[in-house]
Design a protein around this motif. Structure first.
Motif, mmCIF file in Angstrom:
data_model
loop_
_atom_site.group_PDB
_atom_site.id
_atom_site.type_symbol
_atom_site.label_atom_id
_atom_site.label_comp_id
_atom_site.label_asym_id
_atom_site.label_seq_id
_atom_site.Cartn_x
_atom_site.Cartn_y
_atom_site.Cartn_z
ATOM 1 N N PRO A 76 49.472 132.376 91.180
ATOM 2 C CA PRO A 76 48.052 132.681 91.279
ATOM 3 C C PRO A 76 47.163 131.516 90.865
ATOM 4 C CG PRO A 76 49.138 134.118 89.687
ATOM 5 C CD PRO A 76 50.131 133.105 90.098
ATOM 6 N N GLY A 77 47.689 130.604 90.049
ATOM 7 C CA GLY A 77 46.853 129.523 89.550
ATOM 8 C C GLY A 77 47.050 128.214 90.278
ATOM 9 N N PRO A 91 64.745 118.918 95.237
ATOM 10 C CA PRO A 91 63.386 118.374 95.149
ATOM 11 C C PRO A 91 63.402 116.961 94.568
ATOM 12 C CG PRO A 91 63.765 119.886 93.351
ATOM 13 C CD PRO A 91 65.003 119.922 94.191
ATOM 14 N N SER A 92 62.435 116.146 95.024
ATOM 15 C CA SER A 92 62.308 114.813 94.438
ATOM 16 C C SER A 92 61.205 114.799 93.398
ATOM 17 C CB SER A 92 62.015 113.788 95.525
ATOM 18 O OG SER A 92 60.765 114.084 96.121
ATOM 19 N N LEU A 93 60.303 115.775 93.495
ATOM 20 C CA LEU A 93 59.206 115.862 92.517
ATOM 21 C C LEU A 93 58.978 117.330 92.172
ATOM 22 C CD1 LEU A 93 56.772 114.264 91.147
ATOM 23 C CD2 LEU A 93 55.440 115.109 93.061
ATOM 24 N N TRP A 94 58.904 117.636 90.908
ATOM 25 C CA TRP A 94 58.655 119.029 90.504
ATOM 26 C C TRP A 94 57.683 118.977 89.334
ATOM 27 C CZ3 TRP A 94 57.870 123.697 88.786
ATOM 28 C CH2 TRP A 94 58.416 124.809 89.452
ATOM 29 N N THR A 95 56.407 119.059 89.608
ATOM 30 C CA THR A 95 55.443 119.034 88.507
ATOM 31 C C THR A 95 54.771 120.392 88.372
ATOM 32 O OG1 THR A 95 53.692 118.256 89.931
ATOM 33 C CG2 THR A 95 54.925 116.585 88.702
ATOM 34 N N TYR A 96 54.241 120.579 87.198
ATOM 35 C CA TYR A 96 53.746 121.903 86.839
ATOM 36 C C TYR A 96 52.610 121.691 85.849
ATOM 37 C CZ TYR A 96 54.230 125.865 83.546
ATOM 38 O OH TYR A 96 54.024 126.884 82.667
ATOM 39 N N ASP A 97 51.429 122.169 86.205
ATOM 40 C CA ASP A 97 50.262 121.965 85.342
ATOM 41 C C ASP A 97 50.132 123.144 84.391
ATOM 42 O OD1 ASP A 97 47.953 121.267 84.166
ATOM 43 O OD2 ASP A 97 46.888 120.756 86.014
ATOM 44 N N PHE A 98 50.539 122.911 83.162
ATOM 45 C CA PHE A 98 50.557 124.021 82.202
ATOM 46 C C PHE A 98 49.149 124.498 81.861
ATOM 47 C CE2 PHE A 98 51.471 125.569 77.735
ATOM 48 C CZ PHE A 98 52.016 126.758 78.173
ATOM 49 N N SER A 99 48.140 123.638 82.041
ATOM 50 C CA SER A 99 46.787 124.064 81.675
ATOM 51 C C SER A 99 46.262 125.130 82.625
ATOM 52 C CB SER A 99 45.844 122.868 81.652
ATOM 53 O OG SER A 99 45.867 122.215 82.884
ATOM 54 N N TYR A 100 46.827 125.231 83.832
ATOM 55 C CA TYR A 100 46.400 126.277 84.768
ATOM 56 C C TYR A 100 47.323 127.495 84.739
ATOM 57 C CZ TYR A 100 43.096 123.089 86.928
ATOM 58 O OH TYR A 100 42.058 122.254 87.164
ATOM 59 N N CYS A 101 48.438 127.382 84.054
ATOM 60 C CA CYS A 101 49.448 128.435 84.132
ATOM 61 C C CYS A 101 49.027 129.631 83.292
ATOM 62 C CB CYS A 101 50.781 127.893 83.626
ATOM 63 S SG CYS A 101 52.078 129.115 83.639
ATOM 64 N N CYS A 102 49.170 130.854 83.821
ATOM 65 C CA CYS A 102 48.863 132.035 83.029
ATOM 66 C C CYS A 102 50.138 132.754 82.624
ATOM 67 C CB CYS A 102 47.906 132.955 83.757
ATOM 68 S SG CYS A 102 48.559 133.617 85.268
ATOM 69 N N LEU A 103 51.276 132.152 82.792
ATOM 70 C CA LEU A 103 52.559 132.678 82.334
ATOM 71 C C LEU A 103 52.819 134.088 82.844
ATOM 72 C CD1 LEU A 103 52.220 131.384 78.692
ATOM 73 C CD2 LEU A 103 53.699 130.448 80.425
ATOM 74 N N CYS A 104 52.430 134.346 84.108
ATOM 75 C CA CYS A 104 52.575 135.695 84.638
ATOM 76 C C CYS A 104 54.009 135.956 85.079
ATOM 77 C CB CYS A 104 51.620 135.916 85.802
ATOM 78 S SG CYS A 104 51.948 134.861 87.207
ATOM 79 N N LYS B 89 42.623 137.057 95.798
ATOM 80 C CA LYS B 89 44.045 136.935 95.473
ATOM 81 C C LYS B 89 44.779 138.163 96.011
ATOM 82 C CE LYS B 89 43.808 133.237 92.788
ATOM 83 N NZ LYS B 89 44.319 132.012 93.325
ATOM 84 N N THR B 90 46.059 137.975 96.288
ATOM 85 C CA THR B 90 46.839 139.150 96.676
ATOM 86 C C THR B 90 46.986 140.047 95.444
ATOM 87 O OG1 THR B 90 48.944 138.152 96.101
ATOM 88 C CG2 THR B 90 48.144 137.759 98.313
ATOM 89 N N PRO B 91 47.240 141.349 95.645
ATOM 90 C CA PRO B 91 47.318 142.249 94.498
ATOM 91 C C PRO B 91 48.298 141.770 93.434
ATOM 92 C CG PRO B 91 47.333 143.512 96.506
ATOM 93 C CD PRO B 91 47.365 142.078 96.910
ATOM 94 N N LYS B 325 56.722 142.191 96.694
ATOM 95 C CA LYS B 325 56.815 140.758 96.396
ATOM 96 C C LYS B 325 55.396 140.182 96.283
ATOM 97 C CE LYS B 325 61.300 139.849 96.785
ATOM 98 N NZ LYS B 325 61.929 140.909 97.506
ATOM 99 N N PRO B 326 55.267 138.927 95.831
ATOM 100 C CA PRO B 326 53.920 138.358 95.685
ATOM 101 C C PRO B 326 53.079 138.387 96.956
ATOM 102 C CG PRO B 326 55.485 136.994 94.530
ATOM 103 C CD PRO B 326 56.286 138.066 95.200
ATOM 104 N N ALA B 327 53.698 138.293 98.102
ATOM 105 C CA ALA B 327 52.898 138.284 99.335
ATOM 106 C C ALA B 327 52.671 139.686 99.885
ATOM 107 C CB ALA B 327 53.600 137.428 100.384
#
Lengths: 188, 402
Positions: A76-77, A91-104, B89-91, B325-327
């Motif tokens: 969602p973020g 994958p050659s690149l796997w980045t993750y922006d923790f400041s946008y993550c809501c840990l859902c 956003k999706t549900p 699922k998410p979608a």
């Protein structure tokens, strides 16, 4: 007469409250003083910290990620970036922006290969936004260097165990200012 | 200069300053008050950073001495477009937002949204998931009431009780963390179940917690409820009868303190609440003390539900086999689902046109209706009593503003 009696009862209620306060004043401390002590590992076993890549079952040094982009779409973020490498599906690149993550947990639940898991880093600190942009492949390499072989069946549990060990060491060295700023106290 | 400007709201306030130089300062909202020089009245801004307004609520009060002549809550300082976000956003992606609408009682909001989606999609929820939902919702109700209890006593000048309340809250957080993974903005429910199954430790901790909490409630009673200063600050202050509650749509402990049995768990049964034996406490009085006592009674009733729940734990899966699922796309239609939160009736209304995202989501926040009582209830009271009334409403501003 009634008013006097009421006031006497009121004063008594204040004394009762004061007694409770004094009892609590001399009871042992309930809080954990963070830099000197850390919470028990048992308490953070299910804690959702920043994401991490799990290790493959066949080759523990590599991620089972197949760059299918399902987690990127589910998030969602919009905090995940996965770029497919040239060879195979890895994958050659796997980045993750923790400041946008809501840990859902949408990414963890969608992943078809189980390549993602929540870490249990409770004490993560960052001084700037850039530090929160985590490179998970580099993080995986670090963990592989630390322990090349998988210890237990599932990654999350083995991590919790190994961290518990290092934590008990950290407890033993309580008060030692050996830890760097912005680093969690668990790494050995 | 004495022209009354009560109903006319002028967005260009600076123009008025030129009309009456030197006599008028203020903004958009102070326009609702009479302009010009005043003999003895003072207009005071309570908030948005005042500690007793719990976050960023701004209340404009007109005072004569220490008496409140008029008051007007000003909202919007924490507006986060929660409803609009549901349309983009999706549900499934919107679900984590529900923990952020009301950060003290996220499980109820989780339930309202997940319930509305399940009703629209026709999803059956397994028995174990229903059990986990009830248990987590009741734990969350207790933790929400505990924080309110501490904050309310702090409003009235007692600073330490909030620390006692936090000790229990930490225990509840530890329990809920086992299943939800977080300590504040829980995102636990999924469409057709819950996110994670409970283990033995979860049940054991609840079994330990229930008798512990009962002991602590006795301590609360001796420390705070029977305190003479506390009682005299609350008894007879801010009466809100059934009439005013009905006019403003107040629900939850405020309505129950007025003597009305108004609880969504009984009136619109949902989940497996019908299996448990519990009472709906209705207050002895409709003043601040009544609202205080109703909430403490509710903690006891929640403990009763928990005690019965851990006795008999159903088996089975915690989520349906083919969970969305998410979608996931909602079918076209409308649905409404309402649950009982810690502050009152929480509801979610979804309108879907069958597209990727819902057409409209309406969230019914109990805090919003409860706050609208304040202007009428605080009229003519002392300023310190108005603070007590504000505290007894149990406001969470993110929920009021959404």
């Amino acid at each position: 007469m009634r008013a006097i009696w009421d006031n006497i009862k009121g004063l008594y209620s204040l004394l009762v409250g004061m007694k409770i306060t004094i009892v609590f004043l001399f009871s042992p401390r309930k809080t954990v003083h963070y830099p000197r002590k850390v919470v028990e590992r048992e308490n953070v076993e299910n804690y959702r910290g920043p994401l991490e890549l799990t290790r493959g079952k066949k080759d523990p040094a590599k991620t089972p990620c197949i760059s299918c982009q399902l987690c990127v779409k589910a998030c969602p973020g919009n905090c995940i970036t996965v770029v497919k490498g040239k060879e195979g599906k890895a994958p050659s690149l796997w980045t993750y922006d923790f400041s946008y993550c809501c840990l859902c947990g949408a990414c963890v639940e969608t992943c078809p290969t189980g390549a993602l898991a929540f870490s249990h880093r409770v004490y993560m600190v960052a001084k700037s936004r850039e530090e929160l942009l985590l490179d998970l492949l580099a993080d995986l390499d670090d963990r592989v260097k630390k322990s090349p072989q998988l210890e237990a069946k599932t990654d999350a549990k083995s991590d919790a165990k190994s961290e518990a060990k290092t934590d008990s060491k950290a407890d033993a060295k309580a008060g030692a200012p050996a830890k760097k700023d912005g680093e969690e106290p668990s790494p050995a | 200069m004495a022209s009354s400007n009560f109903n006319f709201i002028n967005p260009f306030t600076f123009l008025n300053v030129q009309d009456s130089p030197g006599t008028y300062v203020g903004d958009f909202y102070t326009d609702n008050f009479e302009k010009g020089a005043r003999a003895g009245n003072v207009i005071l801004n309570l908030g948005p950073q005042h500690p007793s307004t719990h976050g960023v609520l701004r209340v404009l009060v007109e005072l004569f001495g220490e008496y409140v002549l008029r008051s007007e809550p000003v909202l919007g300082y924490l507006h986060r477009m929660q409803e609009k976000m549901g349309e983009v956003k999706t549900p499934y992606q919107y679900l984590p937002n529900m923990g952020r609408v009301d950060y003290l009682n996220p499980i109820a909001w989780n339930w309202a949204f997940a319930g509305a989606v399940e009703r629209l999609a026709g999803l059956e929820v397994p028995e174990k998931a229903e059990w986990l939902r009830v248990v987590s919702a009741e734990l969350n109700r207790i933790s929400s009431h505990l924080l309110w209890w501490g904050a309310f006593v702090m409003d009235l000048g007692g600073v330490t009780p909030i620390l006692y309340a936090f000790e229990e809250r930490e225990k509840i957080n530890d329990i809920l963390q086992i299943v939800t993974g977080s300590r504040l903005t829980y995102n636990y429910f999924r469409f057709g179940g819950v996110g994670q199954d409970a283990d033995g430790r979860f049940v054991d901790l609840i079994k330990d917690f229930v008798p512990y909490m009962r002991e602590r409630l006795k301590m609360y009673k001796a420390l705070v409820t029977e305190n003479i200063i506390f009682r005299r600050r609350l008894e007879g202050i801010g009466p809100m009868g059934e009439d005013i509650c009905r006019r403003y749509g107040a629900t939850g402990p405020i309505m129950r303190a007025a003597g009305v049995m108004c609880d969504t768990r009984r009136l619109y049964p949902y989940g497996i609440y019908d299996r448990f034996d519990y009472d709906i406490p209705t207050g002895p009085t409709d003043d601040c003390m009544g609202r205080y006592l109703v909430r403490l009674e509710e903690i006891k009733e929640s403990l009763r539900i928990l005690e019965q729940a851990v006795r008999d734990i159903p088996g089975g899966p915690h989520i349906v086999a083919k969970a969305p699922k998410p979608a996931y796309k909602l079918p076209a239609g409308e649905s409404y689902f309402t649950v009982e939160g810690a502050r009152g009736q929480v509801a979610c209304h979804i309108i879907s046109d069958g597209g990727k995202t819902p057409y409209r989501i309406k969230l019914r926040a109990p805090g919003f209706s409860n706050l609208s009582l304040f202007a009428e209830a605080a009229k003519g009271t002392l300023l310190a009593d108005a603070i007590a009334i504000l505290g007894s409403l149990d406001l969470v501003i993110p929920e009021v503003d959404r």
